[in-house]
Design a protein around this motif. Structure first.
Motif, PDB file in Angstrom:
ATOM      1  N   GLY A   1       7.408   8.992  -8.945  1.00  0.00           N
ATOM      2  CA  GLY A   1       7.371   7.678  -9.581  1.00  0.00           C
ATOM      3  C   GLY A   1       8.670   6.919  -9.365  1.00  0.00           C
ATOM      4  N   GLY A   2       9.832   7.599  -9.495  1.00  0.00           N
ATOM      5  CA  GLY A   2      11.105   6.950  -9.235  1.00  0.00           C
ATOM      6  C   GLY A   2      11.235   6.485  -7.795  1.00  0.00           C
ATOM      7  N   ALA A   3      10.762   7.307  -6.845  1.00  0.00           N
ATOM      8  CA  ALA A   3      10.782   6.899  -5.434  1.00  0.00           C
ATOM      9  C   ALA A   3       9.897   5.680  -5.212  1.00  0.00           C
ATOM     10  CB  ALA A   3      10.329   8.058  -4.551  1.00  0.00           C
ATOM     11  N   SER A   4       8.739   5.655  -5.872  1.00  0.00           N
ATOM     12  CA  SER A   4       7.865   4.488  -5.759  1.00  0.00           C
ATOM     13  C   SER A   4       8.524   3.244  -6.341  1.00  0.00           C
ATOM     14  CB  SER A   4       6.542   4.766  -6.473  1.00  0.00           C
ATOM     15  OG  SER A   4       5.696   3.642  -6.432  1.00  0.00           O
TER      16      SER A   4
ATOM     17  N   LEU B   1       4.748  14.284   3.446  1.00  0.00           N
ATOM     18  CA  LEU B   1       4.963  15.568   4.103  1.00  0.00           C
ATOM     19  C   LEU B   1       5.455  16.623   3.106  1.00  0.00           C
ATOM     20  CD1 LEU B   1       6.594  14.439   7.474  1.00  0.00           C
ATOM     21  CD2 LEU B   1       4.273  15.327   7.121  1.00  0.00           C
ATOM     22  N   LEU B   2       6.367  16.241   2.228  1.00  0.00           N
ATOM     23  CA  LEU B   2       6.840  17.175   1.212  1.00  0.00           C
ATOM     24  C   LEU B   2       5.720  17.580   0.263  1.00  0.00           C
ATOM     25  CD1 LEU B   2      10.360  15.675   0.341  1.00  0.00           C
ATOM     26  CD2 LEU B   2       9.867  17.786   1.598  1.00  0.00           C
TER      27      LEU B   2
ATOM     28  N   VAL C   1      10.259   6.512   3.855  1.00  0.00           N
ATOM     29  CA  VAL C   1      10.249   7.184   2.553  1.00  0.00           C
ATOM     30  C   VAL C   1       8.857   7.724   2.237  1.00  0.00           C
ATOM     31  CG1 VAL C   1      10.615   6.869   0.077  1.00  0.00           C
ATOM     32  CG2 VAL C   1      12.158   5.771   1.722  1.00  0.00           C
ATOM     33  N   ALA C   2       7.825   6.925   2.493  1.00  0.00           N
ATOM     34  CA  ALA C   2       6.462   7.367   2.180  1.00  0.00           C
ATOM     35  C   ALA C   2       6.049   8.549   3.056  1.00  0.00           C
ATOM     36  CB  ALA C   2       5.482   6.210   2.350  1.00  0.00           C
TER      37      ALA C   2
ATOM     38  N   ILE D   1       0.837  -1.206   0.000  1.00  0.00           N
ATOM     39  CA  ILE D   1       0.000   0.000   0.000  1.00  0.00           C
ATOM     40  C   ILE D   1       0.867   1.249   0.000  1.00  0.00           C
ATOM     41  CG2 ILE D   1      -1.613   1.347   1.398  1.00  0.00           C
ATOM     42  CD1 ILE D   1      -2.907  -1.275   2.257  1.00  0.00           C
ATOM     43  N   GLY D   2       1.923   1.259   0.816  1.00  0.00           N
ATOM     44  CA  GLY D   2       2.820   2.410   0.845  1.00  0.00           C
ATOM     45  C   GLY D   2       3.515   2.634  -0.481  1.00  0.00           C
TER      46      GLY D   2
END
Length: 371
Positions: free
Chosen positions: A235-238, A189-190, A183-184, A54-55
């Motif tokens: 998207g890259g972070a995901s 927050l950002l 990370v999520a 989910i995260g």
């Protein structure tokens, strides 16, 4: 007067004072943080794995929400950047990069590719930009199969870097949970700070009317480029989180069907909503699990039915459900206050029922004259 001067100040609608509401919000945030931190220590492994997924997709939906929900720009290729981030992470881990370096590289490379696409596509609108973003996953799948030295070809590639270290005393699913949580949480927050600041106001103006934005000194073109680039970074972070959770990626990760599912998750959760992105991530994972448990052939049909139902009943997504319930409750209480039988508007002007109509007297005198 003495009572009025000593009583606490309240809002016109009778709500609690502003300091009290602020402390309630702080207490709620602290409670949620404690629950999130303690949850993996008490939940079974399968529940932790579900929360991890989910995260992962909540971050992807959040990036899509920034460019579509807040800026109003079409993007049907968000899954391409998720897959790109996963491949960059796998390449970095397999070549001895530090986990932090791999994460930064996944975000920056996905953001750089998104910037190049945005510079060419942001001047387009409507169907044209939709076609450009659709092409990303369509081209990405065969490209991932051809670049086998980088991607592992059709077989995909794996990278194991999220197993729990011995010193942590945690199981692998718990360690992965905390990686995704950190990370999520930072991503959300950002994003909250972004959409509530000057850039968020610029996104809203461009979405509402580009001509008005230009008259206010806001460049619609560069605003769209910024939003698309930020969405690509998310998207890259995901993709990094995807590899941390699954530890494997293949060209199937970039398939166009997943991109449509992300779009549906954003709409169902709530476009233009930070919380709606989290709901969308939960929908992306939980609904297919539940429907597959019933019947695998029922999954696609159920998702279509849910999407249509939300579009008709809750156009602003599931995040608007509490607001709709409160509105219906106020309407019900208003009707109950009038007894459920409002008086007709002309009731005060009706003639008494025991008086004969004014036309009866002339008719009676005419009968007597005839007799």
């Amino acid at each position: 007067m003495a009572t009025l001067s000593t009583s606490p100040r309240r809002s016109p609608k009778g709500h609690a004072p502003a300091p009290a509401r602020r402390w309630v919000r702080i207490a709620a945030v602290v409670l949620v943080a404690v629950v999130l931190l303690a949850a993996p220590l008490f939940l079974p492994a399968i529940a932790n794995q579900t929360l991890v997924r989910i995260g992962v997709y909540a971050v992807a939906v959040l990036g899509l929400n920034i460019v579509m929900g807040y800026t109003g720009q079409v993007n049907l290729g968000q899954i391409f950047f998720v897959g790109l981030g996963a491949y960059v992470t796998a390449y970095g881990v397999n070549h001895g990069w530090n986990i932090v370096v791999s994460f930064v590289a996944a975000c920056l490379i996905a953001g750089a590719v998104g910037l190049l696409v945005a510079l060419a596509a942001a001047r387009l609108g409507g169907l044209a930009i939709a076609m450009v973003t659709i092409a990303l996953p369509i081209v990405g799948v065969p490209l991932a199969k051809r670049l086998d030295a980088f991607t592992g070809g059709s077989q995909g590639t794996s990278a194991i870097f999220s197993n729990a270290p011995d010193w942590s005393g945690l199981f692998n699913d718990q360690w992965q949970y905390y990686i995704i949580l950190i990370v999520a949480a930072g991503a959300f927050l950002l994003a909250r700070k972004l959409v509530r600041g000057k850039y968020g106001r610029a996104f809203a103006v461009v979405k509402a009317n580009e001509a008005v934005a230009s008259s206010m000194g806001i460049s619609p073109y560069w605003t769209k480029v910024l939003a698309f680039t930020i969405a690509s970074i998310y998207g890259g972070a995901s993709g990094f989180l995807y590899l941390a959770a699954i530890q494997y990626t293949s060209p199937e990760t970039l398939s166009f069907g997943h991109s449509i599912s992300l779009l549906a998750a954003m709409v169902i959760g709530g476009a233009g909503s930070i919380v709606g992105s989290l709901i969308g991530g939960a929908y992306y994972i939980l609904v297919p699990q539940w429907t597959n448990a019933i019947d695998q052939n029922f999954t696609t049909v159920s998702q279509g039915v849910i999407l249509l139902a939300v579009l008709f009943l809750l156009p602003d997504g599931l995040v608007s459900l509490p607001r709709v319930v409160r509105r219906l409750g106020r309407r019900g209480s208003g009707r109950a206050g009038t007894g459920g039988h409002p008086a007709p508007s002309g009731a005060a002007h009706e003639a008494p029922q025991d008086h004969a109509p004014p036309t009866e007297a002339p008719q009676e005198s005419e009968r007597q004259n005839r007799s």
